[in-house]
Design an enzyme around this catalytic site. Structure first.
Site, PDB file in Angstrom:
ATOM      1  CE  LYS A  89      -4.213  -1.756   0.220  1.00 38.87           C
ATOM      2  NZ  LYS A  89      -5.177  -1.523  -0.880  1.00 38.87           N
ATOM      3  CD  GLU A 111     -10.318   4.061   0.600  1.00 34.58           C
ATOM      4  OE1 GLU A 111     -10.282   5.280   0.389  1.00 34.58           O
ATOM      5  OE2 GLU A 111      -9.490   3.258   0.123  1.00 34.58           O
ATOM      6  CB  SER A 376      -0.147  -7.978  -1.250  1.00 33.43           C
ATOM      7  OG  SER A 376      -0.988  -8.823  -0.482  1.00 33.43           O
TER       8      SER A 376
END
Lengths: 392, 255
Positions: A89, A111, A376
């Site tokens: 991210k 969010e 990830s």
């Protein structure tokens, strides 16, 4: 370039900017400026510098020998879990915070589902000394407590979304509403979803994953192209990043793994490509889980980062054109895969990532088949879920 | 000429429109609410299609939608209810919903049902202009429907002029940069915005919405526009007082 969006942000029939007039100026401002900013020397220099020295890139491409042996293939793990904040991210938040600064914005909203994007946003806001508000579903706040604590420690305000299923979709609704009422804020979207230009901008910022993958594979195998890339998909940002530089090379098999929850047809699932139909959610046209009257169906997955009723428009297009193969994994399969990776490779993956790992037993793999799994994120945040499973 | 244009020919000042959510507070209340609003002297009515994820609405309208969906409302029931009223109702109705509802129902089928119910005006707040120009303009024209566009304090003059050229019923002037239900009085900044729009001498009639809640805000907004739409304040009143007391909300505003 078949898989690049049009000027208006369409991938085939998917994408666009389906937003109320109230948001039009904000989105238009971003649309008019994002490419200029991303392509400027100033941005590139600052972005690359932060990725290297702050995030810790390039992330390793690790040949997982025991996993390879077990599944009879040559399996590499792209270690996004080793990034600062523990997931892919941050590649996106570093980029977007620079975009926000270029646009002169001082307040940031975001969010988050699993909290990884929230933490990554709170981190870059702390780094840049910008005010940060993160919307998170009430249910997710409970199941991802460590990430909530991290966000607060980083100085972010965490606002609970209490409508609907109280998960990611509702956190997104709340963020969009806040944005409507506070148009001076910058909305830092965490996945390849939302109105154009977000899906394209986020994909471009995550493309650093496949860019590195190419160079690392070339170095380690002599060939920059793997046979197969596997990534989990909620909104789809890690998959978009892992696929990006291979989208036009159809010799590379792309596998997107969705969360089947308790089973695709159990009524408790988030396997959007299997259960969804064309629709509009959070500002873009995509594939969406909905009932016969177009009401959005609440998805379910044990994994907070994957229980989203849509996918990004690029993924909807990859599904429609069959460029990517869509598979899915249940909660249980993902948990088993997480425990397996932990035991045989010493890596505790995020529950989201575990879904990507969970399709290995379902594949017909060949020994010389080079498979890259985008790892990830790391599993620290899911420890409570893992502990519950350990005890069973 | 559509029903709203006809209405404007008869009356073009101090128009009061009320938004309500179909199937709220009870499943069968849709027709009752419309009849009571008509009896109370409302000029036209905005019929809200409950949606699970209404981005442009505030908590009051969202809660009413949630309740209505729990009551079992859906588009088939709504169209049945509206059809039942068609022969008796004389107050123009406009339909407000989100694009996904129309997409899933089937665009042509949706348009046909709307027309069958005697409605000719739509508000779809998440329908982008480019989609309207490329596709929906033609579709709506085929069915004799007209779309209402929203403008806000941040909408550029160029865009307002374009919206004006596309508008057959009225332009929905969003009173402030906010979702529905924002509280408070009308500020000087908002008045400056209303004056700016009025000075543009647009061909379209102007109806102000978002944040209009009582006689005072109604009167102020009507100085600068042809009328207003009240939503959240009415939904709150309806939730508390029920369908039989609708008169008690409307009369103090228009008397």
């Amino acid at each position: 370039m078949k898989f690049q969006p049009t000027k208006e942000g369409y991938y085939g029939q998917f994408g666009g900017a389906f937003i109320p007039e109230l948001l039009y100026p904000n989105v238009k401002e971003l649309e008019d400026n994002y490419l200029k900013i991303l392509e400027s020397d100033e941005f590139q220099k600052e972005y690359k510098d932060l990725l290297q020295h702050y995030v810790g890139r390039p992330s390793p491409l690790y040949l997982a020998k025991r996993l390879s042996e077990k599944y009879g293939a040559t399996i590499y793990l792209k270690r996004e879990d080793l990034n600062h904040t523990g997931a892919h991210k941050v590649n996106n938040t570093i980029g977007q915070i620079l975009v926000a600064k270029h646009l002169g914005k001082t307040k940031i909203i975001a969010e988050t589902g699993a909290g990884q994007h929230g933490v990554a946003t709170a981190t870059v806001c702390a780094l840049m000394n910008l005010e940060c508000t993160v919307f998170m579903g009430e249910v997710d706040i409970k199941r991802q407590a460590p990430n909530v604590a991290r966000m607060k420690m980083l100085g972010a305000k965490v606002v609970a979304a209490t409508s609907g299923s109280k998960t990611l979709k509702d956190a997104t609704n709340e963020a969009i509403r806040y944005w409507i009422q506070n148009p001076e804020t910058y909305y830092l979207i965490g996945s390849v979803v939302g109105p154009h230009p977000y899906p394209d901008m986020v994909a471009r910022l995550q493309a650093v994953i496949s860019e590195e993958m190419k160079a690392q594979l070339k170095e380690q195998t002599g060939n920059e192209n793997p046979d197969t890339i596997i990534a989990c998909v909620g909104g789809g940002s890690n998959a978009a990043g892992a696929f990006y530089h291979y989208l036009e090379n159809e010799k590379v098999e792309l596998i997107a793994v969705e969360a089947a929850g308790l089973g695709v047809n159990s009524g408790e699932s988030a396997a959007t490509s299997q259960l969804g139909e064309v629709g509009v959610i959070h500002g873009s046209k995509t594939i969406l889980m909905q009932d016969e009257y177009g009401q959005i169906v609440e998805p379910y997955s044990l994994s907070a980062g994957l229980d989203y009723p849509g996918v990004g428009p690029l993924h909807a297009y990859l599904f429609e054109t069959k460029r990517a193969k869509f598979m899915n994994a249940t909660d249980k399969e993902a948990l088993d895969a997480a425990f397996e990776l932990t035991k045989i490779e010493g890596i505790i993956p995020a529950l989201e990532t575990a879904h990507a790992l969970a399709v290995l037993p379902k594949m017909d793999l060949k020994k010389d088949q080079v498979v890259v799994i985008n790892l990830s994120g790391r599993g620290d945040k899911d420890l409570e879920t893992y502990i519950n499973h350990l005890e069973k | 000429m559509n029903s709203i244009q006809e209405l404007f020919q008869k009356k073009d000042k101090n128009l009061l429109s009320i938004y309500f959510t179909c199937g709220y507070p009870n499943l069968e209340d849709t027709t009752k609410v419309i009849s009571e609003l008509e009896k109370s002297g409302v000029d036209f009515i905005e019929v809200g299609l409950p949606y699970s994820d209404p981005l442009a609405d505030g908590p009051t309208i969202q809660d009413s939608s949630q309740k209505a969906l729990e009551n079992g409302i859906n588009l088939d029931v709504i169209f049945e209810q509206l059809l039942a009223l068609k022969s008796t109702n004389k107050t123009p109705l406009i339909l407000m919903g989100y694009l996904n509802q129309m997409l899933k129902f089937g665009e042509e089928k949706f348009c046909q049902k709307v027309v069958d119910c005697g409605i000719d005006t739509l508000i779809l707040p998440d329908l982008p202009m480019i989609e309207y120009e490329n596709h929906y303009k033609q579709l709506f024209e085929k069915y004799g429907l007209t779309n209402v566009f929203l403008i806000t304090p941040h909408t550029s003059e160029e865009r307002i002029r374009k919206i004006d050229s596309y508008s057959k019923a009225f332009i929905y002037v969003v009173a402030s940069a906010s979702i529905t239900g924002a509280k408070g009085e009308i500020s000087n900044q908002q008045i400056a915005y209303f004056e700016r729009i009025k000075a543009m001498n647009l061909q379209s009639k102007l109806i102000v919405g978002f944040g209009i809640s009582d006689k005072s805000t109604f009167n102020t907004a009507c100085k600068y526009a042809n009328g207003t739409i009240i939503g959240s304040a009415f939904i709150k009143y309806l939730g508390k007082n029920g369908v039989d007391k609708i008169d008690g909300f409307i009369k103090p505003i228009i008397s």
